[in-house]
Design a protein around this motif. Sequence first.
Motif, PDB file in Angstrom:
ATOM      1  N   ASN A  63      27.533  58.377  55.870  1.00  0.00           N
ATOM      2  CA  ASN A  63      26.574  57.669  55.259  1.00  0.00           C
ATOM      3  C   ASN A  63      25.783  58.537  54.109  1.00  0.00           C
ATOM      4  O   ASN A  63      25.642  57.906  53.043  1.00  0.00           O
ATOM      5  CB  ASN A  63      25.678  57.147  56.277  1.00  0.00           C
ATOM      6  N   THR A  85      28.110  50.348  57.518  1.00  0.00           N
ATOM      7  CA  THR A  85      27.755  51.363  56.825  1.00  0.00           C
ATOM      8  C   THR A  85      26.218  51.248  56.390  1.00  0.00           C
ATOM      9  O   THR A  85      25.623  50.108  56.386  1.00  0.00           O
ATOM     10  CB  THR A  85      28.575  51.634  55.535  1.00  0.00           C
ATOM     11  N   GLU A 100      32.838  53.886  53.305  1.00  0.00           N
ATOM     12  CA  GLU A 100      32.391  53.522  54.586  1.00  0.00           C
ATOM     13  C   GLU A 100      31.932  54.610  55.500  1.00  0.00           C
ATOM     14  O   GLU A 100      32.020  55.774  55.095  1.00  0.00           O
ATOM     15  CB  GLU A 100      33.670  52.915  55.389  1.00  0.00           C
ATOM     16  N   GLU A 101      31.135  54.443  56.570  1.00  0.00           N
ATOM     17  CA  GLU A 101      30.378  55.543  57.246  1.00  0.00           C
ATOM     18  C   GLU A 101      31.549  56.617  57.755  1.00  0.00           C
ATOM     19  O   GLU A 101      30.959  57.751  58.067  1.00  0.00           O
ATOM     20  CB  GLU A 101      29.742  54.984  58.232  1.00  0.00           C
TER      21      GLU A 101
END
Length: 333
Positions: free
Chosen positions: A81, A113, A156-157
Amino acid sequence: PEALKRAGIKHLLCEPEQMKIDGNFPTVKSPNPENPEGFYLAIDLAKANDVDFILGTDPDSDRVGIMVRDKDGEYKVMTGNQTGVVLLDYLLGAMERTGKLPKNPVALKTIVTTETIKSIADKNNIRMFDCYTGFKWIASVIRENEGVMRYLGGGEESYGFLAEEFARDKDAVSAISLMAEAAAWAKDKDMDFMQMLQDIYIKYGFSMERGISVVRKGKTGAEEIVAMMKAFRANPPKQLGGSPVVTVKDYADLNVTDVKAGTTTKMDMPVTSNVLQFFTEDGSKVSIRPSGTEPKIKFYIEVRGKMETAADYEAANQAAEAKIEAIKKDLGI
């Protein structure tokens, strides 16, 4: 390494043991940049050579992890993140500084996210799309909007990021090239990635994210996961971490419930998915979804706070840690 060399990086060190091609990956428990223990050899090399930051990809080079040297000379992990936030903010700033910001720019992220990406997009008048987990959904939005909007970046995380439109999947080669450029720019400003992140938190608001996986193996475990999702839907939490839940998003039927008003609207998503989200009055977000490949249910917790100056960073972290623990207790995990 080849991309970085072509970009002009002079002081590039590659960990020799981990450059050997071996499908057994003997130097790590898991060849996944999400796992900090995979960096132990690189940390030793970095400390011996006065290195500013460490980059590591997974074997197919689509995800990238980063460690940054702090003021005490220790190397600290940046989460997926945090990396995504820094890269998008840098990419936006670089385009603005060089007059290359396109018309109708768009940024993308997955629904689990960090919402800090949305804060960056909103304050810079950039449209942002929320997609399901997996880069095929991000790629689909890019394709659908070709010729109408210009994709800047997103991710995306889980340590995946795509800079611009070089590929239609998460791509560590372009992401690492962008990271090196951002690090060089920061170095000229007598900054590092962590200071860039702190500046973003001061400007857009502090956030901390935590992913928690609850493993439930076997047939009974699978049944328990189903029961947990049913229970969260039937009896959603009224508060999380001391703040009332104000919005519930259920991607199984695409309903968005305004808790205070008692009204329901529909989300515009391409398909349904077994994901639940709770948003609180103070900006916290909890996402819950069963894994599609492993016997586990995943919880993604994000809490928000304020930072006036960089000196507030440690206090903000401590407050966020306490809030996350309180939310975990409320969720029963």
